[in-house]
Design a protein around this motif. Structure first.
Motif, PDB file in Angstrom:
ATOM      1  N   ILE A   7      21.574  22.188  -9.019  1.00 34.92           N
ATOM      2  CA  ILE A   7      20.200  22.197  -9.489  1.00 34.92           C
ATOM      3  C   ILE A   7      19.280  22.349  -8.282  1.00 34.92           C
ATOM      4  O   ILE A   7      19.522  21.789  -7.227  1.00 34.92           O
ATOM      5  CB  ILE A   7      19.872  20.874 -10.220  1.00 34.92           C
ATOM      6  CG1 ILE A   7      20.741  20.715 -11.462  1.00 34.92           C
ATOM      7  CG2 ILE A   7      18.391  20.787 -10.580  1.00 34.92           C
ATOM      8  CD1 ILE A   7      20.476  21.732 -12.535  1.00 34.92           C
ATOM      9  N   GLY A   8      18.204  23.120  -8.450  1.00 31.60           N
ATOM     10  CA  GLY A   8      17.247  23.267  -7.363  1.00 31.60           C
ATOM     11  C   GLY A   8      16.892  24.713  -7.128  1.00 31.60           C
ATOM     12  O   GLY A   8      17.550  25.634  -7.640  1.00 31.60           O
ATOM     13  N   GLU A   9      15.864  24.962  -6.303  1.00 30.71           N
ATOM     14  CA  GLU A   9      15.338  26.310  -6.146  1.00 30.71           C
ATOM     15  C   GLU A   9      16.331  27.268  -5.504  1.00 30.71           C
ATOM     16  O   GLU A   9      16.216  28.469  -5.657  1.00 30.71           O
ATOM     17  CB  GLU A   9      14.041  26.279  -5.338  1.00 30.71           C
ATOM     18  CG  GLU A   9      14.211  25.920  -3.879  1.00 30.71           C
ATOM     19  CD  GLU A   9      12.937  26.203  -3.089  1.00 30.71           C
ATOM     20  OE1 GLU A   9      12.160  27.068  -3.529  1.00 30.71           O
ATOM     21  OE2 GLU A   9      12.732  25.569  -2.059  1.00 30.71           O
ATOM     22  N   GLN A  10      17.330  26.741  -4.782  1.00 27.74           N
ATOM     23  CA  GLN A  10      18.315  27.619  -4.160  1.00 27.74           C
ATOM     24  C   GLN A  10      19.379  28.089  -5.157  1.00 27.74           C
ATOM     25  O   GLN A  10      20.238  28.904  -4.806  1.00 27.74           O
ATOM     26  CB  GLN A  10      18.988  26.929  -2.965  1.00 27.74           C
ATOM     27  CG  GLN A  10      19.922  25.768  -3.309  1.00 27.74           C
ATOM     28  CD  GLN A  10      19.212  24.433  -3.400  1.00 27.74           C
ATOM     29  OE1 GLN A  10      18.076  24.362  -3.869  1.00 27.74           O
ATOM     30  NE2 GLN A  10      19.879  23.378  -2.956  1.00 27.74           N
ATOM     31  N   HIS A  11      19.321  27.582  -6.377  1.00 27.69           N
ATOM     32  CA  HIS A  11      20.322  27.912  -7.391  1.00 27.69           C
ATOM     33  C   HIS A  11      19.703  28.722  -8.523  1.00 27.69           C
ATOM     34  O   HIS A  11      18.534  28.541  -8.874  1.00 27.69           O
ATOM     35  CB  HIS A  11      20.950  26.626  -7.948  1.00 27.69           C
ATOM     36  CG  HIS A  11      21.663  25.808  -6.923  1.00 27.69           C
ATOM     37  ND1 HIS A  11      22.860  26.188  -6.367  1.00 27.69           N
ATOM     38  CD2 HIS A  11      21.323  24.620  -6.335  1.00 27.69           C
ATOM     39  CE1 HIS A  11      23.243  25.261  -5.487  1.00 27.69           C
ATOM     40  NE2 HIS A  11      22.337  24.315  -5.444  1.00 27.69           N
ATOM     41  N   ALA A  12      20.509  29.601  -9.110  1.00 25.74           N
ATOM     42  CA  ALA A  12      20.030  30.479 -10.184  1.00 25.74           C
ATOM     43  C   ALA A  12      19.623  29.672 -11.411  1.00 25.74           C
ATOM     44  O   ALA A  12      20.156  28.586 -11.680  1.00 25.74           O
ATOM     45  CB  ALA A  12      21.115  31.475 -10.549  1.00 25.74           C
ATOM     46  N   ASP A  13      18.690  30.245 -12.185  1.00 25.10           N
ATOM     47  CA  ASP A  13      18.176  29.604 -13.390  1.00 25.10           C
ATOM     48  C   ASP A  13      18.967  29.989 -14.641  1.00 25.10           C
ATOM     49  O   ASP A  13      19.120  29.192 -15.563  1.00 25.10           O
ATOM     50  CB  ASP A  13      16.711  30.003 -13.610  1.00 25.10           C
ATOM     51  CG  ASP A  13      15.867  29.787 -12.365  1.00 25.10           C
ATOM     52  OD1 ASP A  13      15.870  28.672 -11.829  1.00 25.10           O
ATOM     53  OD2 ASP A  13      15.231  30.768 -11.908  1.00 25.10           O
ATOM     54  N   ILE A  14      19.442  31.225 -14.658  1.00 25.05           N
ATOM     55  CA  ILE A  14      20.101  31.799 -15.841  1.00 25.05           C
ATOM     56  C   ILE A  14      21.290  32.619 -15.365  1.00 25.05           C
ATOM     57  O   ILE A  14      21.248  33.233 -14.295  1.00 25.05           O
ATOM     58  CB  ILE A  14      19.133  32.707 -16.626  1.00 25.05           C
ATOM     59  CG1 ILE A  14      17.947  31.904 -17.182  1.00 25.05           C
ATOM     60  CG2 ILE A  14      19.841  33.457 -17.754  1.00 25.05           C
ATOM     61  CD1 ILE A  14      16.856  32.772 -17.784  1.00 25.05           C
ATOM     62  N   THR A  15      22.358  32.642 -16.164  1.00 24.87           N
ATOM     63  CA  THR A  15      23.449  33.582 -15.903  1.00 24.87           C
ATOM     64  C   THR A  15      23.814  34.306 -17.191  1.00 24.87           C
ATOM     65  O   THR A  15      23.859  33.702 -18.266  1.00 24.87           O
ATOM     66  CB  THR A  15      24.694  32.889 -15.313  1.00 24.87           C
ATOM     67  OG1 THR A  15      25.643  33.885 -14.907  1.00 24.87           O
ATOM     68  CG2 THR A  15      25.350  31.927 -16.289  1.00 24.87           C
ATOM     69  N   GLY A  16      24.037  35.618 -17.091  1.00 26.57           N
ATOM     70  CA  GLY A  16      24.508  36.411 -18.220  1.00 26.57           C
ATOM     71  C   GLY A  16      26.024  36.412 -18.241  1.00 26.57           C
ATOM     72  O   GLY A  16      26.676  36.286 -17.198  1.00 26.57           O
ATOM     73  N   ALA A  17      26.606  36.554 -19.434  1.00 23.09           N
ATOM     74  CA  ALA A  17      28.068  36.494 -19.548  1.00 23.09           C
ATOM     75  C   ALA A  17      28.545  37.382 -20.685  1.00 23.09           C
ATOM     76  O   ALA A  17      27.965  37.370 -21.771  1.00 23.09           O
ATOM     77  CB  ALA A  17      28.520  35.055 -19.788  1.00 23.09           C
ATOM     78  N   SER A  18      29.596  38.134 -20.426  1.00 30.31           N
ATOM     79  CA  SER A  18      30.183  38.976 -21.461  1.00 30.31           C
ATOM     80  C   SER A  18      31.376  38.288 -22.114  1.00 30.31           C
ATOM     81  O   SER A  18      32.250  38.930 -22.686  1.00 30.31           O
ATOM     82  CB  SER A  18      30.578  40.344 -20.893  1.00 30.31           C
ATOM     83  OG  SER A  18      31.380  40.201 -19.746  1.00 30.31           O
ATOM     84  N   ARG A  19      31.399  36.973 -22.034  1.00 28.92           N
ATOM     85  CA  ARG A  19      32.332  36.104 -22.761  1.00 28.92           C
ATOM     86  C   ARG A  19      31.702  34.712 -22.744  1.00 28.92           C
ATOM     87  O   ARG A  19      30.761  34.450 -22.005  1.00 28.92           O
ATOM     88  CB  ARG A  19      33.709  36.065 -22.089  1.00 28.92           C
ATOM     89  CG  ARG A  19      33.647  35.657 -20.629  1.00 28.92           C
ATOM     90  CD  ARG A  19      34.972  35.216 -20.085  1.00 28.92           C
ATOM     91  NE  ARG A  19      34.944  35.001 -18.645  1.00 28.92           N
ATOM     92  CZ  ARG A  19      34.397  33.972 -18.033  1.00 28.92           C
ATOM     93  NH1 ARG A  19      33.776  33.026 -18.731  1.00 28.92           N
ATOM     94  NH2 ARG A  19      34.431  33.863 -16.713  1.00 28.92           N
ATOM     95  N   ALA A  20      32.253  33.827 -23.540  1.00 29.81           N
ATOM     96  CA  ALA A  20      31.750  32.456 -23.550  1.00 29.81           C
ATOM     97  C   ALA A  20      32.154  31.734 -22.269  1.00 29.81           C
ATOM     98  O   ALA A  20      33.151  32.075 -21.619  1.00 29.81           O
ATOM     99  CB  ALA A  20      32.302  31.711 -24.762  1.00 29.81           C
ATOM    100  N   MET A  21      31.366  30.744 -21.888  1.00 29.98           N
ATOM    101  CA  MET A  21      31.686  29.911 -20.725  1.00 29.98           C
ATOM    102  C   MET A  21      33.029  29.217 -20.942  1.00 29.98           C
ATOM    103  O   MET A  21      33.316  28.685 -22.016  1.00 29.98           O
ATOM    104  CB  MET A  21      30.586  28.862 -20.511  1.00 29.98           C
ATOM    105  CG  MET A  21      30.824  27.933 -19.328  1.00 29.98           C
ATOM    106  SD  MET A  21      29.517  26.681 -19.113  1.00 29.98           S
ATOM    107  CE  MET A  21      28.228  27.683 -18.325  1.00 29.98           C
ATOM    108  N   LYS A  22      33.867  29.242 -19.913  1.00 26.34           N
ATOM    109  CA  LYS A  22      35.166  28.582 -19.975  1.00 26.34           C
ATOM    110  C   LYS A  22      35.021  27.076 -19.744  1.00 26.34           C
ATOM    111  O   LYS A  22      34.050  26.614 -19.130  1.00 26.34           O
ATOM    112  CB  LYS A  22      36.096  29.155 -18.906  1.00 26.34           C
ATOM    113  CG  LYS A  22      36.434  30.629 -19.079  1.00 26.34           C
ATOM    114  CD  LYS A  22      37.315  31.117 -17.951  1.00 26.34           C
ATOM    115  CE  LYS A  22      37.671  32.585 -18.095  1.00 26.34           C
ATOM    116  NZ  LYS A  22      38.512  33.077 -16.974  1.00 26.34           N
ATOM    117  N   ALA A  23      36.004  26.321 -20.228  1.00 26.52           N
ATOM    118  CA  ALA A  23      35.989  24.874 -20.026  1.00 26.52           C
ATOM    119  C   ALA A  23      35.965  24.522 -18.544  1.00 26.52           C
ATOM    120  O   ALA A  23      35.276  23.584 -18.128  1.00 26.52           O
ATOM    121  CB  ALA A  23      37.193  24.239 -20.713  1.00 26.52           C
ATOM    122  N   SER A  24      36.697  25.295 -17.735  1.00 25.09           N
ATOM    123  CA  SER A  24      36.742  25.019 -16.290  1.00 25.09           C
ATOM    124  C   SER A  24      35.380  25.270 -15.642  1.00 25.09           C
ATOM    125  O   SER A  24      34.982  24.549 -14.717  1.00 25.09           O
ATOM    126  CB  SER A  24      37.809  25.886 -15.621  1.00 25.09           C
ATOM    127  OG  SER A  24      37.539  27.272 -15.816  1.00 25.09           O
TER     128      SER A  24
END
Length: 345
Positions: free
Chosen positions: A73-90
């Protein structure tokens, strides 16, 4: 149509949870090369409508985007990520470990995984999933034995196919497009093989033995930049490219889709599921950055608008297959109100 916005108290909680985040001017978005053109279109529309700085959108691949997004979390980290699959449990667990504990998931629509060739290619390509697997799989059945793939020409797989060298440019292992292609095309194609059916091999066997792409030349990892694949297809009309339908749609002046089981990839065939390899597209947003990163909530409102997501919206004009109205309304409500996703199974 109106939606409930985040309350002042919710925004305050978000700000407290993101104390490391300063007032960075631009929203930062990473992730899938397939989702990239849709997010870029929303970013341009948002900037034109509001005069706010256009979000910075980077094509890092789904896997790479998850690593960046889940970094903290914080300004050095991205706000949003796009994905062509669902987020994995890992990946979800990585986010949790790094303090990214409140995430909203947005399934924005559907996309077809397309094989395409240059318009200079004179053949009328029509492949089955099993032929695709036999062309690109690391190991295949030959004379009753499971062996390293010996095929170098399409005609060796099926004499009715063109007598040209097999050459396909596709995404690397970090790409969600690669993950989806392996699952939806390679596994399904392997399952159709008589050798596999007669042996009674189950899904575990298929996953273990049919997931690897060949590395002896006919399949070439082309990186996350789909524009490079277009250049290579133009240089070699007999080569094929593998990417999301949205990218094929944007380059129909240069490329044509390869039929699968007699069906061309189009928005209609992807929507009605007659085209056999399609997948959902997502983005994920850090709720802790809402109300801290300027314009993030307003950008999400633009992304969730009917102007963007409806069947006649500007994203559909770029190849996105829209959700049904009831599912779209559920999505809009969840994202605009910062609903936290559940842990993937």
């Amino acid at each position: 149509m109106s939606f409930t916005k985040l309350t002042v108290s919710a925004l305050a909680l978000a700000a407290v949870s993101a104390t490391a985040a300063a007032a960075r001017d631009e929203i930062r978005i990473v992730g899938s090369s397939t989702v990239f053109p849709y997010t870029q279109a929303v970013a341009e529309q948002f900037s034109n409508n509001t005069g706010a700085p256009s979000p910075i959108v980077e094509s890092t691949g789904t896997g790479g985007g998850m690593q960046i997004f889940c970094g903290g979390i914080g300004e050095q980290h991205a706000d949003i990520t796009g994905a062509s699959r669902a987020m994995k449990a890992s990946e979800y667990e990585l986010c949790q470990q790094n303090g990214v504990t409140d995430i909203s998931e947005a399934l924005i629509g559907f996309d077809g995984l397309s094989l395409a060739v240059s318009r200079a290619n004179e053949n009328d390509w029509d492949l089955t999933l099993s032929e695709i697997y036999q062309a690109l799989g690391a190991q295949v059945p030959v004379d009753g034995e499971w062996v390293d793939n010996p095929y170098t020409k399409w005609s060796e797989i099926n004499p009715d196919l063109p007598d040209v060298e097999i050459l396909a440019y596709g995404p690397p292992p970090t790409s969600g497009t690669r993950d989806a292609f392996v699952e939806l095309a390679m596994h399904a194609g392997c399952e159709e093989l008589p050798y596999v059916q007669e042996a009674g091999h189950d899904g575990d066997w298929i996953e273990e033995n049919c997931s690897r792409m060949r590395t002896d030349g006919p399949f070439v990892e082309a990186g996350e930049n789909d524009n490079l694949i277009v250049q290579r297809l133009e240089a070699d009309p007999n080569a094929m490219g593998i990417f999301g339908y949205s990218f094929l749609y944007e380059n129909l002046d240069k490329l044509k889709g390869v039929k699968i089981n007699g069906v061309e990839p189009t928005t209609d065939t992807i929507a009605d599921k007659s085209y056999p390899i399609s997948r959902p597209l997502y983005f994920y947003v850090k709720n802790a950055h809402r109300g801290v990163i300027p314009n993030l909530n307003e950008f999400l409102e633009e992304y969730m608008s009917d102007d963007a997501l409806a069947e006649d919206g500007y994203l559909a004009e770029r190849g996105l297959v829209a959700l049904a109205e009831d599912r779209r309304e559920e999505l809009q409500d969840a994202v605009l109100n910062g609903k936290s996703m559940e842990a993937p199974e």
